[in-house]
Design an enzyme around this catalytic site. Structure first.
Site, PDB file in Angstrom:
ATOM      1  N   GLY A  11       0.908  -1.281  -0.031  1.00  0.00           N
ATOM      2  CA  GLY A  11      -0.047  -0.116  -0.030  1.00  0.00           C
ATOM      3  C   GLY A  11       0.989   1.207  -0.057  1.00  0.00           C
ATOM      4  O   GLY A  11       2.003   1.252  -0.112  1.00  0.00           O
ATOM      5  N   ASN A  33      -2.856  -8.295   0.575  1.00  0.00           N
ATOM      6  CA  ASN A  33      -3.944  -9.182  -0.485  1.00  0.00           C
ATOM      7  C   ASN A  33      -4.369  -8.197  -1.435  1.00  0.00           C
ATOM      8  O   ASN A  33      -5.107  -8.711  -2.385  1.00  0.00           O
ATOM      9  CB  ASN A  33      -5.264  -9.412   0.442  1.00  0.00           C
ATOM     10  CG  ASN A  33      -6.100  -8.193   0.897  1.00  0.00           C
ATOM     11  OD1 ASN A  33      -5.688  -6.983   0.795  1.00  0.00           O
ATOM     12  ND2 ASN A  33      -7.314  -8.555   1.206  1.00  0.00           N
ATOM     13  N   GLY A 101      -0.950 -12.686  17.820  1.00  0.00           N
ATOM     14  CA  GLY A 101      -0.796 -14.151  18.028  1.00  0.00           C
ATOM     15  C   GLY A 101       0.589 -14.722  17.699  1.00  0.00           C
ATOM     16  O   GLY A 101       1.344 -15.202  18.410  1.00  0.00           O
ATOM     17  N   ARG A 105       3.984 -15.671  19.565  1.00  0.00           N
ATOM     18  CA  ARG A 105       4.725 -16.933  19.385  1.00  0.00           C
ATOM     19  C   ARG A 105       6.252 -16.688  19.203  1.00  0.00           C
ATOM     20  O   ARG A 105       6.824 -17.475  19.838  1.00  0.00           O
ATOM     21  CB  ARG A 105       3.979 -17.442  18.271  1.00  0.00           C
ATOM     22  CG  ARG A 105       3.815 -19.100  18.684  1.00  0.00           C
ATOM     23  CD  ARG A 105       2.763 -19.677  17.464  1.00  0.00           C
ATOM     24  NE  ARG A 105       2.807 -18.895  16.163  1.00  0.00           N
ATOM     25  CZ  ARG A 105       1.513 -18.245  15.694  1.00  0.00           C
ATOM     26  NH1 ARG A 105       0.645 -18.349  16.428  1.00  0.00           N
ATOM     27  NH2 ARG A 105       1.534 -17.740  14.534  1.00  0.00           N
ATOM     28  N   TYR A 144     -14.435   1.166  10.462  1.00  0.00           N
ATOM     29  CA  TYR A 144     -12.952   1.798  10.535  1.00  0.00           C
ATOM     30  C   TYR A 144     -12.704   2.253  11.924  1.00  0.00           C
ATOM     31  O   TYR A 144     -11.801   1.507  12.383  1.00  0.00           O
ATOM     32  CB  TYR A 144     -12.988   2.719   9.417  1.00  0.00           C
ATOM     33  CG  TYR A 144     -11.491   3.118   9.201  1.00  0.00           C
ATOM     34  CD1 TYR A 144     -10.683   2.427   8.476  1.00  0.00           C
ATOM     35  CD2 TYR A 144     -10.964   4.359   9.732  1.00  0.00           C
ATOM     36  CE1 TYR A 144      -9.253   2.686   8.492  1.00  0.00           C
ATOM     37  CE2 TYR A 144      -9.734   4.718   9.692  1.00  0.00           C
ATOM     38  CZ  TYR A 144      -8.892   4.131   9.003  1.00  0.00           C
ATOM     39  OH  TYR A 144      -7.235   4.443   8.834  1.00  0.00           O
ATOM     40  N   GLN A 161      -1.597  -9.346  29.357  1.00  0.00           N
ATOM     41  CA  GLN A 161      -1.794 -10.599  29.523  1.00  0.00           C
ATOM     42  C   GLN A 161      -0.613 -11.527  29.306  1.00  0.00           C
ATOM     43  O   GLN A 161      -0.391 -12.310  29.875  1.00  0.00           O
ATOM     44  CB  GLN A 161      -3.248 -11.185  28.994  1.00  0.00           C
ATOM     45  CG  GLN A 161      -4.018 -12.073  29.621  1.00  0.00           C
ATOM     46  CD  GLN A 161      -4.965 -12.438  28.892  1.00  0.00           C
ATOM     47  OE1 GLN A 161      -5.800 -11.369  28.413  1.00  0.00           O
ATOM     48  NE2 GLN A 161      -5.639 -13.722  28.774  1.00  0.00           N
TER      49      GLN A 161
END
Ligand code: NAD
Ligand code: UDP
Length: 312
Positions: A11, A33, A101, A105, A144, A161
């Protein structure tokens, strides 16, 4: 050398980030994408040994090994994010969950591209990071605005957390080369209309204000934030505090292009914010950052780009 993931890397803003990292000798994975972005923005990087493009939608999980994640994937112009509002909400919310996530990881640091839209139609002016905003939860901009607000919430929840290292930048209207000439935002619309001597379309009476930041200044602020001290998360405003009405912008662009365009007035879309200007004291203090390129200079560079792009 760092391994950096840029989502939305094909973009407008993402492609400038990719350029900076490749220049710096880092290794870049660009994920996009191609909804509003284009391979053309990254064509010059495609054969670089440290650059990799992956066509992928961030609403789906992604497994890569990186040190830093810049999460920019999301359509940014109102016509584009309103084209499929449910998809926009999914990109904002599922997208950041997938990226958080991943960050958790692989122990990567993650920067979320948030927006001045989290302030909605602000009742406090100018906008300080501590202002909580005035956002319509059920309007046409909500997919948005609320999506980006939820993304900020998720970043802070992963930080509290799971101790993920998060950084949140609130970007105010940014413009410059590689803006999609057809994406409907005010700077590109007005320049394209002026270059073609077509009517300049002002929505409403043109008295609404925006603060326009040149892309190079924004990118510098974003990289400084990512590399700021570990215990600083933001959110931090990055934008140019120069404030202009939309009518002033139209007249400035007519002057700089020497256009014969006339101004025409169209209905104001609903929930269009009346005013917007960042307070940037936090960015100055924490990042030693302030914008260096003022509106006229930035517009000239953008006009040069769009003139070539449209072969005018
Ligand atoms: P842009 O539309 O040029 O770039 C967004 C990129 O994300 C595009 O390449 C698009 O194809 C890609 N994308 C969209 N949905 C995706 C998905 N689900 N999965 C993968 N890729 C996806 O817009 P931009 O101006 O470069 O904005 C980049 C980021 O900065 C956005 O998150 C936007 O909300 C934020 N932002 C920009 C501005 C601004 O003025 N430019 C202001 C505030 C916030
Ligand atoms: N705007 C306009 N004419 C256009 C495009 C936009 O008058 O052709 C106005 C729009 O209504 C808003 C401002 O310009 O008040 C900035 O619009 P943009 O879509 O660039 O970004 P926003 O800050 O609203 O997300």
């Amino acid at each position: 050398m760092k391994r950096i993931l840029v989502t939305g890397g094909a973009g407008f803003l993402g492609s400038h980030l990719c350029d900076r990292f490749i220049e710096n000798g880092d290794s870049v994975i660009c994920v996009d994408n191609l909804f509003t972005g284009t391979k053309k923005n990254i064509q010059h990087l495609m054969n670089h040994p440290q650059f990799e493009f992956i066509r992928h939608d961030i609403t789906e999980p992604l497994y890569v090994e990186v040190d830093q994640i810049y999460n920019l994937a999301c359509p940014a112009s109102p016509p584009h994010y309103q084209y499929n509002p449910i998809k926009t909400a999914k990109t904002s919310v599922y997208g950041i969950m997938n990226m958080l996530g991943l960050a958790k990881r692989v122990h990567a640091r993650i920067l979320q591209a948030s927006t001045s839209e989290v302030y909605g139609d602000p009742q406090v002016h100018p906008q300080l990071e501590t202002y909580r905003g005035c956002v319509n939860p059920v309007g046409i901009r909500s997919c948005y605005d609320e999506g980006k607000r939820m993304a900020e919430t998720l970043c802070f929840d992963y930080y509290r957390q799971h101790q993920v290292e998060i950084k949140i930048i609130r970007i105010f209207n940014t413009y410059g080369p590689r803006m999609n000439p057809e994406d409907g935002r005010v700077v590109s619309n007005f320049i394209v209309q002026a270059l073609k001597n077509e009517p300049i379309t002002i929505y409403g009476d043109g008295s609404q204000t925006r603060s326009f930041c040149y892309v190079d200044d924004l990118i510098e602020g974003m990289i400084r934030l990512m590399n700021s001290r570990k215990d600083f998360q933001g959110p931090v405003n990055i934008g140019n505090p120069g404030e202009f009405t939309v009518l002033q912008l139209a007249n400035k662009i007519i002057e700089l292009t020497g256009s014969k365009s006339e101004i025409t007035y169209r209905p104001l879309p609903s929930d269009d914010p009346v005013q917007r200007r960042p307070v940037i004291e936090l960015a100055k203090k924490e990042l030693d950052w302030k914008p260096t390129i003022q509106l006229e200079e930035g517009l000239k560079k953008t006009i040069t780009y769009l003139t070539k792009e449209l072969s005018l």
